[in-house]
Enzyme design. Structure first.
Site, PDB file in Angstrom:
ATOM      1  N   SER A   1       0.840  -1.205   0.000  1.00  0.00           N
ATOM      2  CA  SER A   1       0.000   0.000   0.000  1.00  0.00           C
ATOM      3  C   SER A   1       0.875   1.256   0.000  1.00  0.00           C
ATOM      4  O   SER A   1       2.014   1.227  -0.466  1.00  0.00           O
ATOM      5  CB  SER A   1      -0.934  -0.042   1.209  1.00  0.00           C
ATOM      6  OG  SER A   1      -0.146  -0.006   2.359  1.00  0.00           O
ATOM      7  N   GLY A   2       0.352   2.365   0.531  1.00  0.00           N
ATOM      8  CA  GLY A   2       1.095   3.637   0.474  1.00  0.00           C
ATOM      9  C   GLY A   2       2.477   3.539   1.095  1.00  0.00           C
ATOM     10  O   GLY A   2       3.473   3.972   0.509  1.00  0.00           O
TER      11      GLY A   2
ATOM     12  N   ASP B   1       1.953  -9.146  -0.530  1.00  0.00           N
ATOM     13  CA  ASP B   1       0.891  -8.534   0.273  1.00  0.00           C
ATOM     14  C   ASP B   1      -0.246  -9.544   0.392  1.00  0.00           C
ATOM     15  O   ASP B   1      -0.586 -10.208  -0.594  1.00  0.00           O
ATOM     16  CB  ASP B   1       0.409  -7.252  -0.429  1.00  0.00           C
ATOM     17  CG  ASP B   1      -0.431  -6.381   0.473  1.00  0.00           C
ATOM     18  OD1 ASP B   1      -0.029  -5.230   0.720  1.00  0.00           O
ATOM     19  OD2 ASP B   1      -1.506  -6.842   0.921  1.00  0.00           O
ATOM     20  N   ASP B   2      -0.830  -9.631   1.575  1.00  0.00           N
ATOM     21  CA  ASP B   2      -1.921 -10.591   1.762  1.00  0.00           C
ATOM     22  C   ASP B   2      -3.277 -10.024   1.362  1.00  0.00           C
ATOM     23  O   ASP B   2      -4.281 -10.742   1.387  1.00  0.00           O
ATOM     24  CB  ASP B   2      -1.953 -11.086   3.216  1.00  0.00           C
ATOM     25  CG  ASP B   2      -0.840 -12.098   3.456  1.00  0.00           C
ATOM     26  OD1 ASP B   2      -0.298 -12.632   2.469  1.00  0.00           O
ATOM     27  OD2 ASP B   2      -0.517 -12.354   4.633  1.00  0.00           O
TER      28      ASP B   2
ATOM     29  N   GLY C   1       2.382  -0.266   8.406  1.00  0.00           N
ATOM     30  CA  GLY C   1       2.281   0.797   9.401  1.00  0.00           C
ATOM     31  C   GLY C   1       2.121   0.289  10.825  1.00  0.00           C
ATOM     32  O   GLY C   1       2.660   0.889  11.758  1.00  0.00           O
TER      33      GLY C   1
ATOM     34  N   HIS D   1      19.693  15.833  18.691  1.00  0.00           N
ATOM     35  CA  HIS D   1      20.928  15.190  19.163  1.00  0.00           C
ATOM     36  C   HIS D   1      20.714  14.282  20.374  1.00  0.00           C
ATOM     37  O   HIS D   1      19.838  14.513  21.206  1.00  0.00           O
ATOM     38  CB  HIS D   1      21.953  16.276  19.523  1.00  0.00           C
ATOM     39  CG  HIS D   1      21.498  17.125  20.672  1.00  0.00           C
ATOM     40  ND1 HIS D   1      21.741  16.796  21.977  1.00  0.00           N
ATOM     41  CD2 HIS D   1      20.763  18.261  20.691  1.00  0.00           C
ATOM     42  CE1 HIS D   1      21.204  17.709  22.762  1.00  0.00           C
ATOM     43  NE2 HIS D   1      20.594  18.610  22.006  1.00  0.00           N
TER      44      HIS D   1
ATOM     45  N   HIS E   1       7.016   4.381  15.305  1.00  0.00           N
ATOM     46  CA  HIS E   1       6.687   5.206  14.132  1.00  0.00           C
ATOM     47  C   HIS E   1       6.692   6.664  14.578  1.00  0.00           C
ATOM     48  O   HIS E   1       5.880   7.050  15.419  1.00  0.00           O
ATOM     49  CB  HIS E   1       5.312   4.818  13.585  1.00  0.00           C
ATOM     50  CG  HIS E   1       4.950   5.516  12.317  1.00  0.00           C
ATOM     51  ND1 HIS E   1       3.972   5.050  11.471  1.00  0.00           N
ATOM     52  CD2 HIS E   1       5.428   6.640  11.729  1.00  0.00           C
ATOM     53  CE1 HIS E   1       3.866   5.864  10.432  1.00  0.00           C
ATOM     54  NE2 HIS E   1       4.743   6.844  10.570  1.00  0.00           N
TER      55      HIS E   1
HETATM   56  C1  LIG Z   1      -5.007   9.754  18.821  1.00  0.00           C
HETATM   57  C2  LIG Z   1      -5.766   9.000  17.742  1.00  0.00           C
HETATM   58  C3  LIG Z   1      -5.088   7.656  17.505  1.00  0.00           C
HETATM   59  C4  LIG Z   1      -7.178   8.789  18.236  1.00  0.00           C
HETATM   60  O1  LIG Z   1      -7.874   8.054  17.307  1.00  0.00           O
HETATM   61  P1  LIG Z   1      -9.319   7.454  17.677  1.00  0.00           P
HETATM   62  O2  LIG Z   1      -9.185   6.540  18.870  1.00  0.00           O
HETATM   63  O3  LIG Z   1      -9.897   6.891  16.425  1.00  0.00           O
HETATM   64  O4  LIG Z   1     -10.101   8.686  18.208  1.00  0.00           O
HETATM   65  P2  LIG Z   1     -11.361   9.452  17.571  1.00  0.00           P
HETATM   66  O5  LIG Z   1     -11.027   9.958  16.198  1.00  0.00           O
HETATM   67  O6  LIG Z   1     -12.556   8.554  17.737  1.00  0.00           O
HETATM   68  O7  LIG Z   1     -11.513  10.691  18.528  1.00  0.00           O
HETATM   69  C5  LIG Z   1     -11.873  10.554  19.893  1.00  0.00           C
HETATM   70  C6  LIG Z   1     -11.826  11.945  20.499  1.00  0.00           C
HETATM   71  O8  LIG Z   1     -10.468  12.384  20.606  1.00  0.00           O
HETATM   72  C7  LIG Z   1     -10.288  13.598  19.857  1.00  0.00           C
HETATM   73  N1  LIG Z   1      -8.982  13.493  19.185  1.00  0.00           N
HETATM   74  C8  LIG Z   1      -8.595  12.556  18.311  1.00  0.00           C
HETATM   75  N2  LIG Z   1      -7.331  12.751  17.937  1.00  0.00           N
HETATM   76  C9  LIG Z   1      -6.912  13.839  18.594  1.00  0.00           C
HETATM   77  C10 LIG Z   1      -5.686  14.522  18.613  1.00  0.00           C
HETATM   78  N3  LIG Z   1      -4.646  14.111  17.902  1.00  0.00           N
HETATM   79  N4  LIG Z   1      -5.568  15.598  19.418  1.00  0.00           N
HETATM   80  C11 LIG Z   1      -6.626  16.024  20.157  1.00  0.00           C
HETATM   81  N5  LIG Z   1      -7.826  15.400  20.180  1.00  0.00           N
HETATM   82  C12 LIG Z   1      -7.961  14.326  19.403  1.00  0.00           C
HETATM   83  C13 LIG Z   1     -11.447  13.646  18.861  1.00  0.00           C
HETATM   84  O9  LIG Z   1     -11.744  14.940  18.479  1.00  0.00           O
HETATM   85  C14 LIG Z   1     -12.533  13.007  19.672  1.00  0.00           C
HETATM   86  O10 LIG Z   1     -13.033  13.964  20.583  1.00  0.00           O
HETATM   87  P3  LIG Z   1     -14.596  14.011  20.997  1.00  0.00           P
HETATM   88  O11 LIG Z   1     -14.868  12.700  21.678  1.00  0.00           O
HETATM   89  O12 LIG Z   1     -14.673  15.184  21.907  1.00  0.00           O
HETATM   90  O13 LIG Z   1     -15.335  14.165  19.712  1.00  0.00           O
HETATM   91  C15 LIG Z   1      -5.746   9.768  16.389  1.00  0.00           C
HETATM   92  O14 LIG Z   1      -6.695  10.793  16.332  1.00  0.00           O
HETATM   93  C16 LIG Z   1      -4.379  10.365  16.040  1.00  0.00           C
HETATM   94  O15 LIG Z   1      -4.008  11.469  16.430  1.00  0.00           O
HETATM   95  N6  LIG Z   1      -3.635   9.535  15.263  1.00  0.00           N
HETATM   96  C17 LIG Z   1      -2.354   9.906  14.746  1.00  0.00           C
HETATM   97  C18 LIG Z   1      -2.447   9.908  13.232  1.00  0.00           C
HETATM   98  C19 LIG Z   1      -1.142  10.228  12.594  1.00  0.00           C
HETATM   99  O16 LIG Z   1      -0.238  10.768  13.192  1.00  0.00           O
HETATM  100  N7  LIG Z   1      -1.018   9.860  11.338  1.00  0.00           N
HETATM  101  C20 LIG Z   1       0.223  10.089  10.645  1.00  0.00           C
HETATM  102  C21 LIG Z   1       0.511   9.026   9.665  1.00  0.00           C
HETATM  103  S1  LIG Z   1       2.120   9.278   8.961  1.00  0.00           S
END
Ligand SMILES: CC(C)(COP(=O)(O)OP(=O)(O)OC[C@H]1O[C@@H](n2cnc3c(N)ncnc32)[C@H](O)[C@@H]1OP(=O)(O)O)[C@@H](O)C(=O)NCCC(=O)NCCS
Length: 199
Positions: free
Chosen positions: A11-12, A33-34, A61, A128, A137
């Protein structure tokens, strides 16, 4: 280094790693890939066919899956590559473990060690004297300040900041955009500025 690399995961993440692999000199990329990815040459369990002729890289990931697959490959004699994009700045003397990818525009500064199976994603920086463990990650644009210790299996979300001299224990999820201002000693999900544990 062999001429062919087998990338597990089509994938990506796999395509980004394939791009780096080509820039690192691999002339042939094979995806396993599965799922039903059209660019895959076969399923993951077909990897033994390539043990003699190829290096391997796990581009998945999910850190737990990455750890499981890389461990399986290494136990079965696979040569696991390390992929560093030519535009990444990795200071002299930085050690980078097998199966780790350092993506375009990332910076890793002197005195830092990076473990196995870790991803330092696009434009992330690790300053550093940090110690970055295995199967972590560090997502796009995250900032790890100097002398930070990240233990294994954590996810540091996109754009998150960890200020200097802190440690983050194993298995944590730091949400996108969070700012960690105190060491984290309890596994869990931490969000916000300053980062706090969510129930
Ligand atoms: C933290 C995380 C894993 C939570 O995911 P989740 O369990 O699916 O959570 P939800 O999207 O259901 O959100 C739950 C609550 O947390 C809040 N929330 C989610 N991510 C948040 C964040 N990063 N900062 C602040 N609040 C956050 C949502 O707004 C929601 O609030 P509410 O209940 O008041 O509506 C996700 O939001 C996140 O930040 N993932 C990182 C993604 C990333 O870095 N990707 C990069 C790829 S290279």
């Amino acid at each position: 280094m062999k001429e062919t690399i087998v990338i597990i995961g089509a994938s990506g993440q796999g395509r980004v790693c394939a791009d780096i692999a080509r820039l690192n000199g691999y002339t042939r990329v094979i995806f396993l890939d599965d799922g039903d990815a059209p660019n895959a040459a076969g399923k993951v369990n077909e990897y033994p066919r390539y043990l003699e002729c190829a290096d391997f890289f796990v581009a998945i990931g999910n850190g737990a899956v990455r750890r499981r697959l890389q461990t399986m490959l290494e136990e079965n004699g696979a040569s696991v590559a390390t992929l560093i994009h030519p535009s990444a700045v990795v200071a002299q003397g930085v050690t980078v473990g097998r199966g780790t990818a350092i993506m375009a525009g990332a910076v890793v500064n002197p005195g830092t060690t990076v473990g196995c199976g870790t991803i330092i994603n696009t434009c992330a920086s690790v300053d550093h004297d940090c110690c970055v463990g295995d199967y972590i990650h560090i997502a796009v644009g995250a900032r790890i300040c100097g002398t930070v210790r990240l233990e294994d299996d954590s996810w540091i979300g996109a754009g998150a900041v960890i200020i200097q001299d802190l440690s983050v224990c194993a298995g944590c999820m730091i949400g996108a955009g969070a700012v960690v201002v105190k060491s984290i000693t309890e596994k869990g999900t931490y969000l916000g500025v300053p980062a706090r544990k969510v129930k």
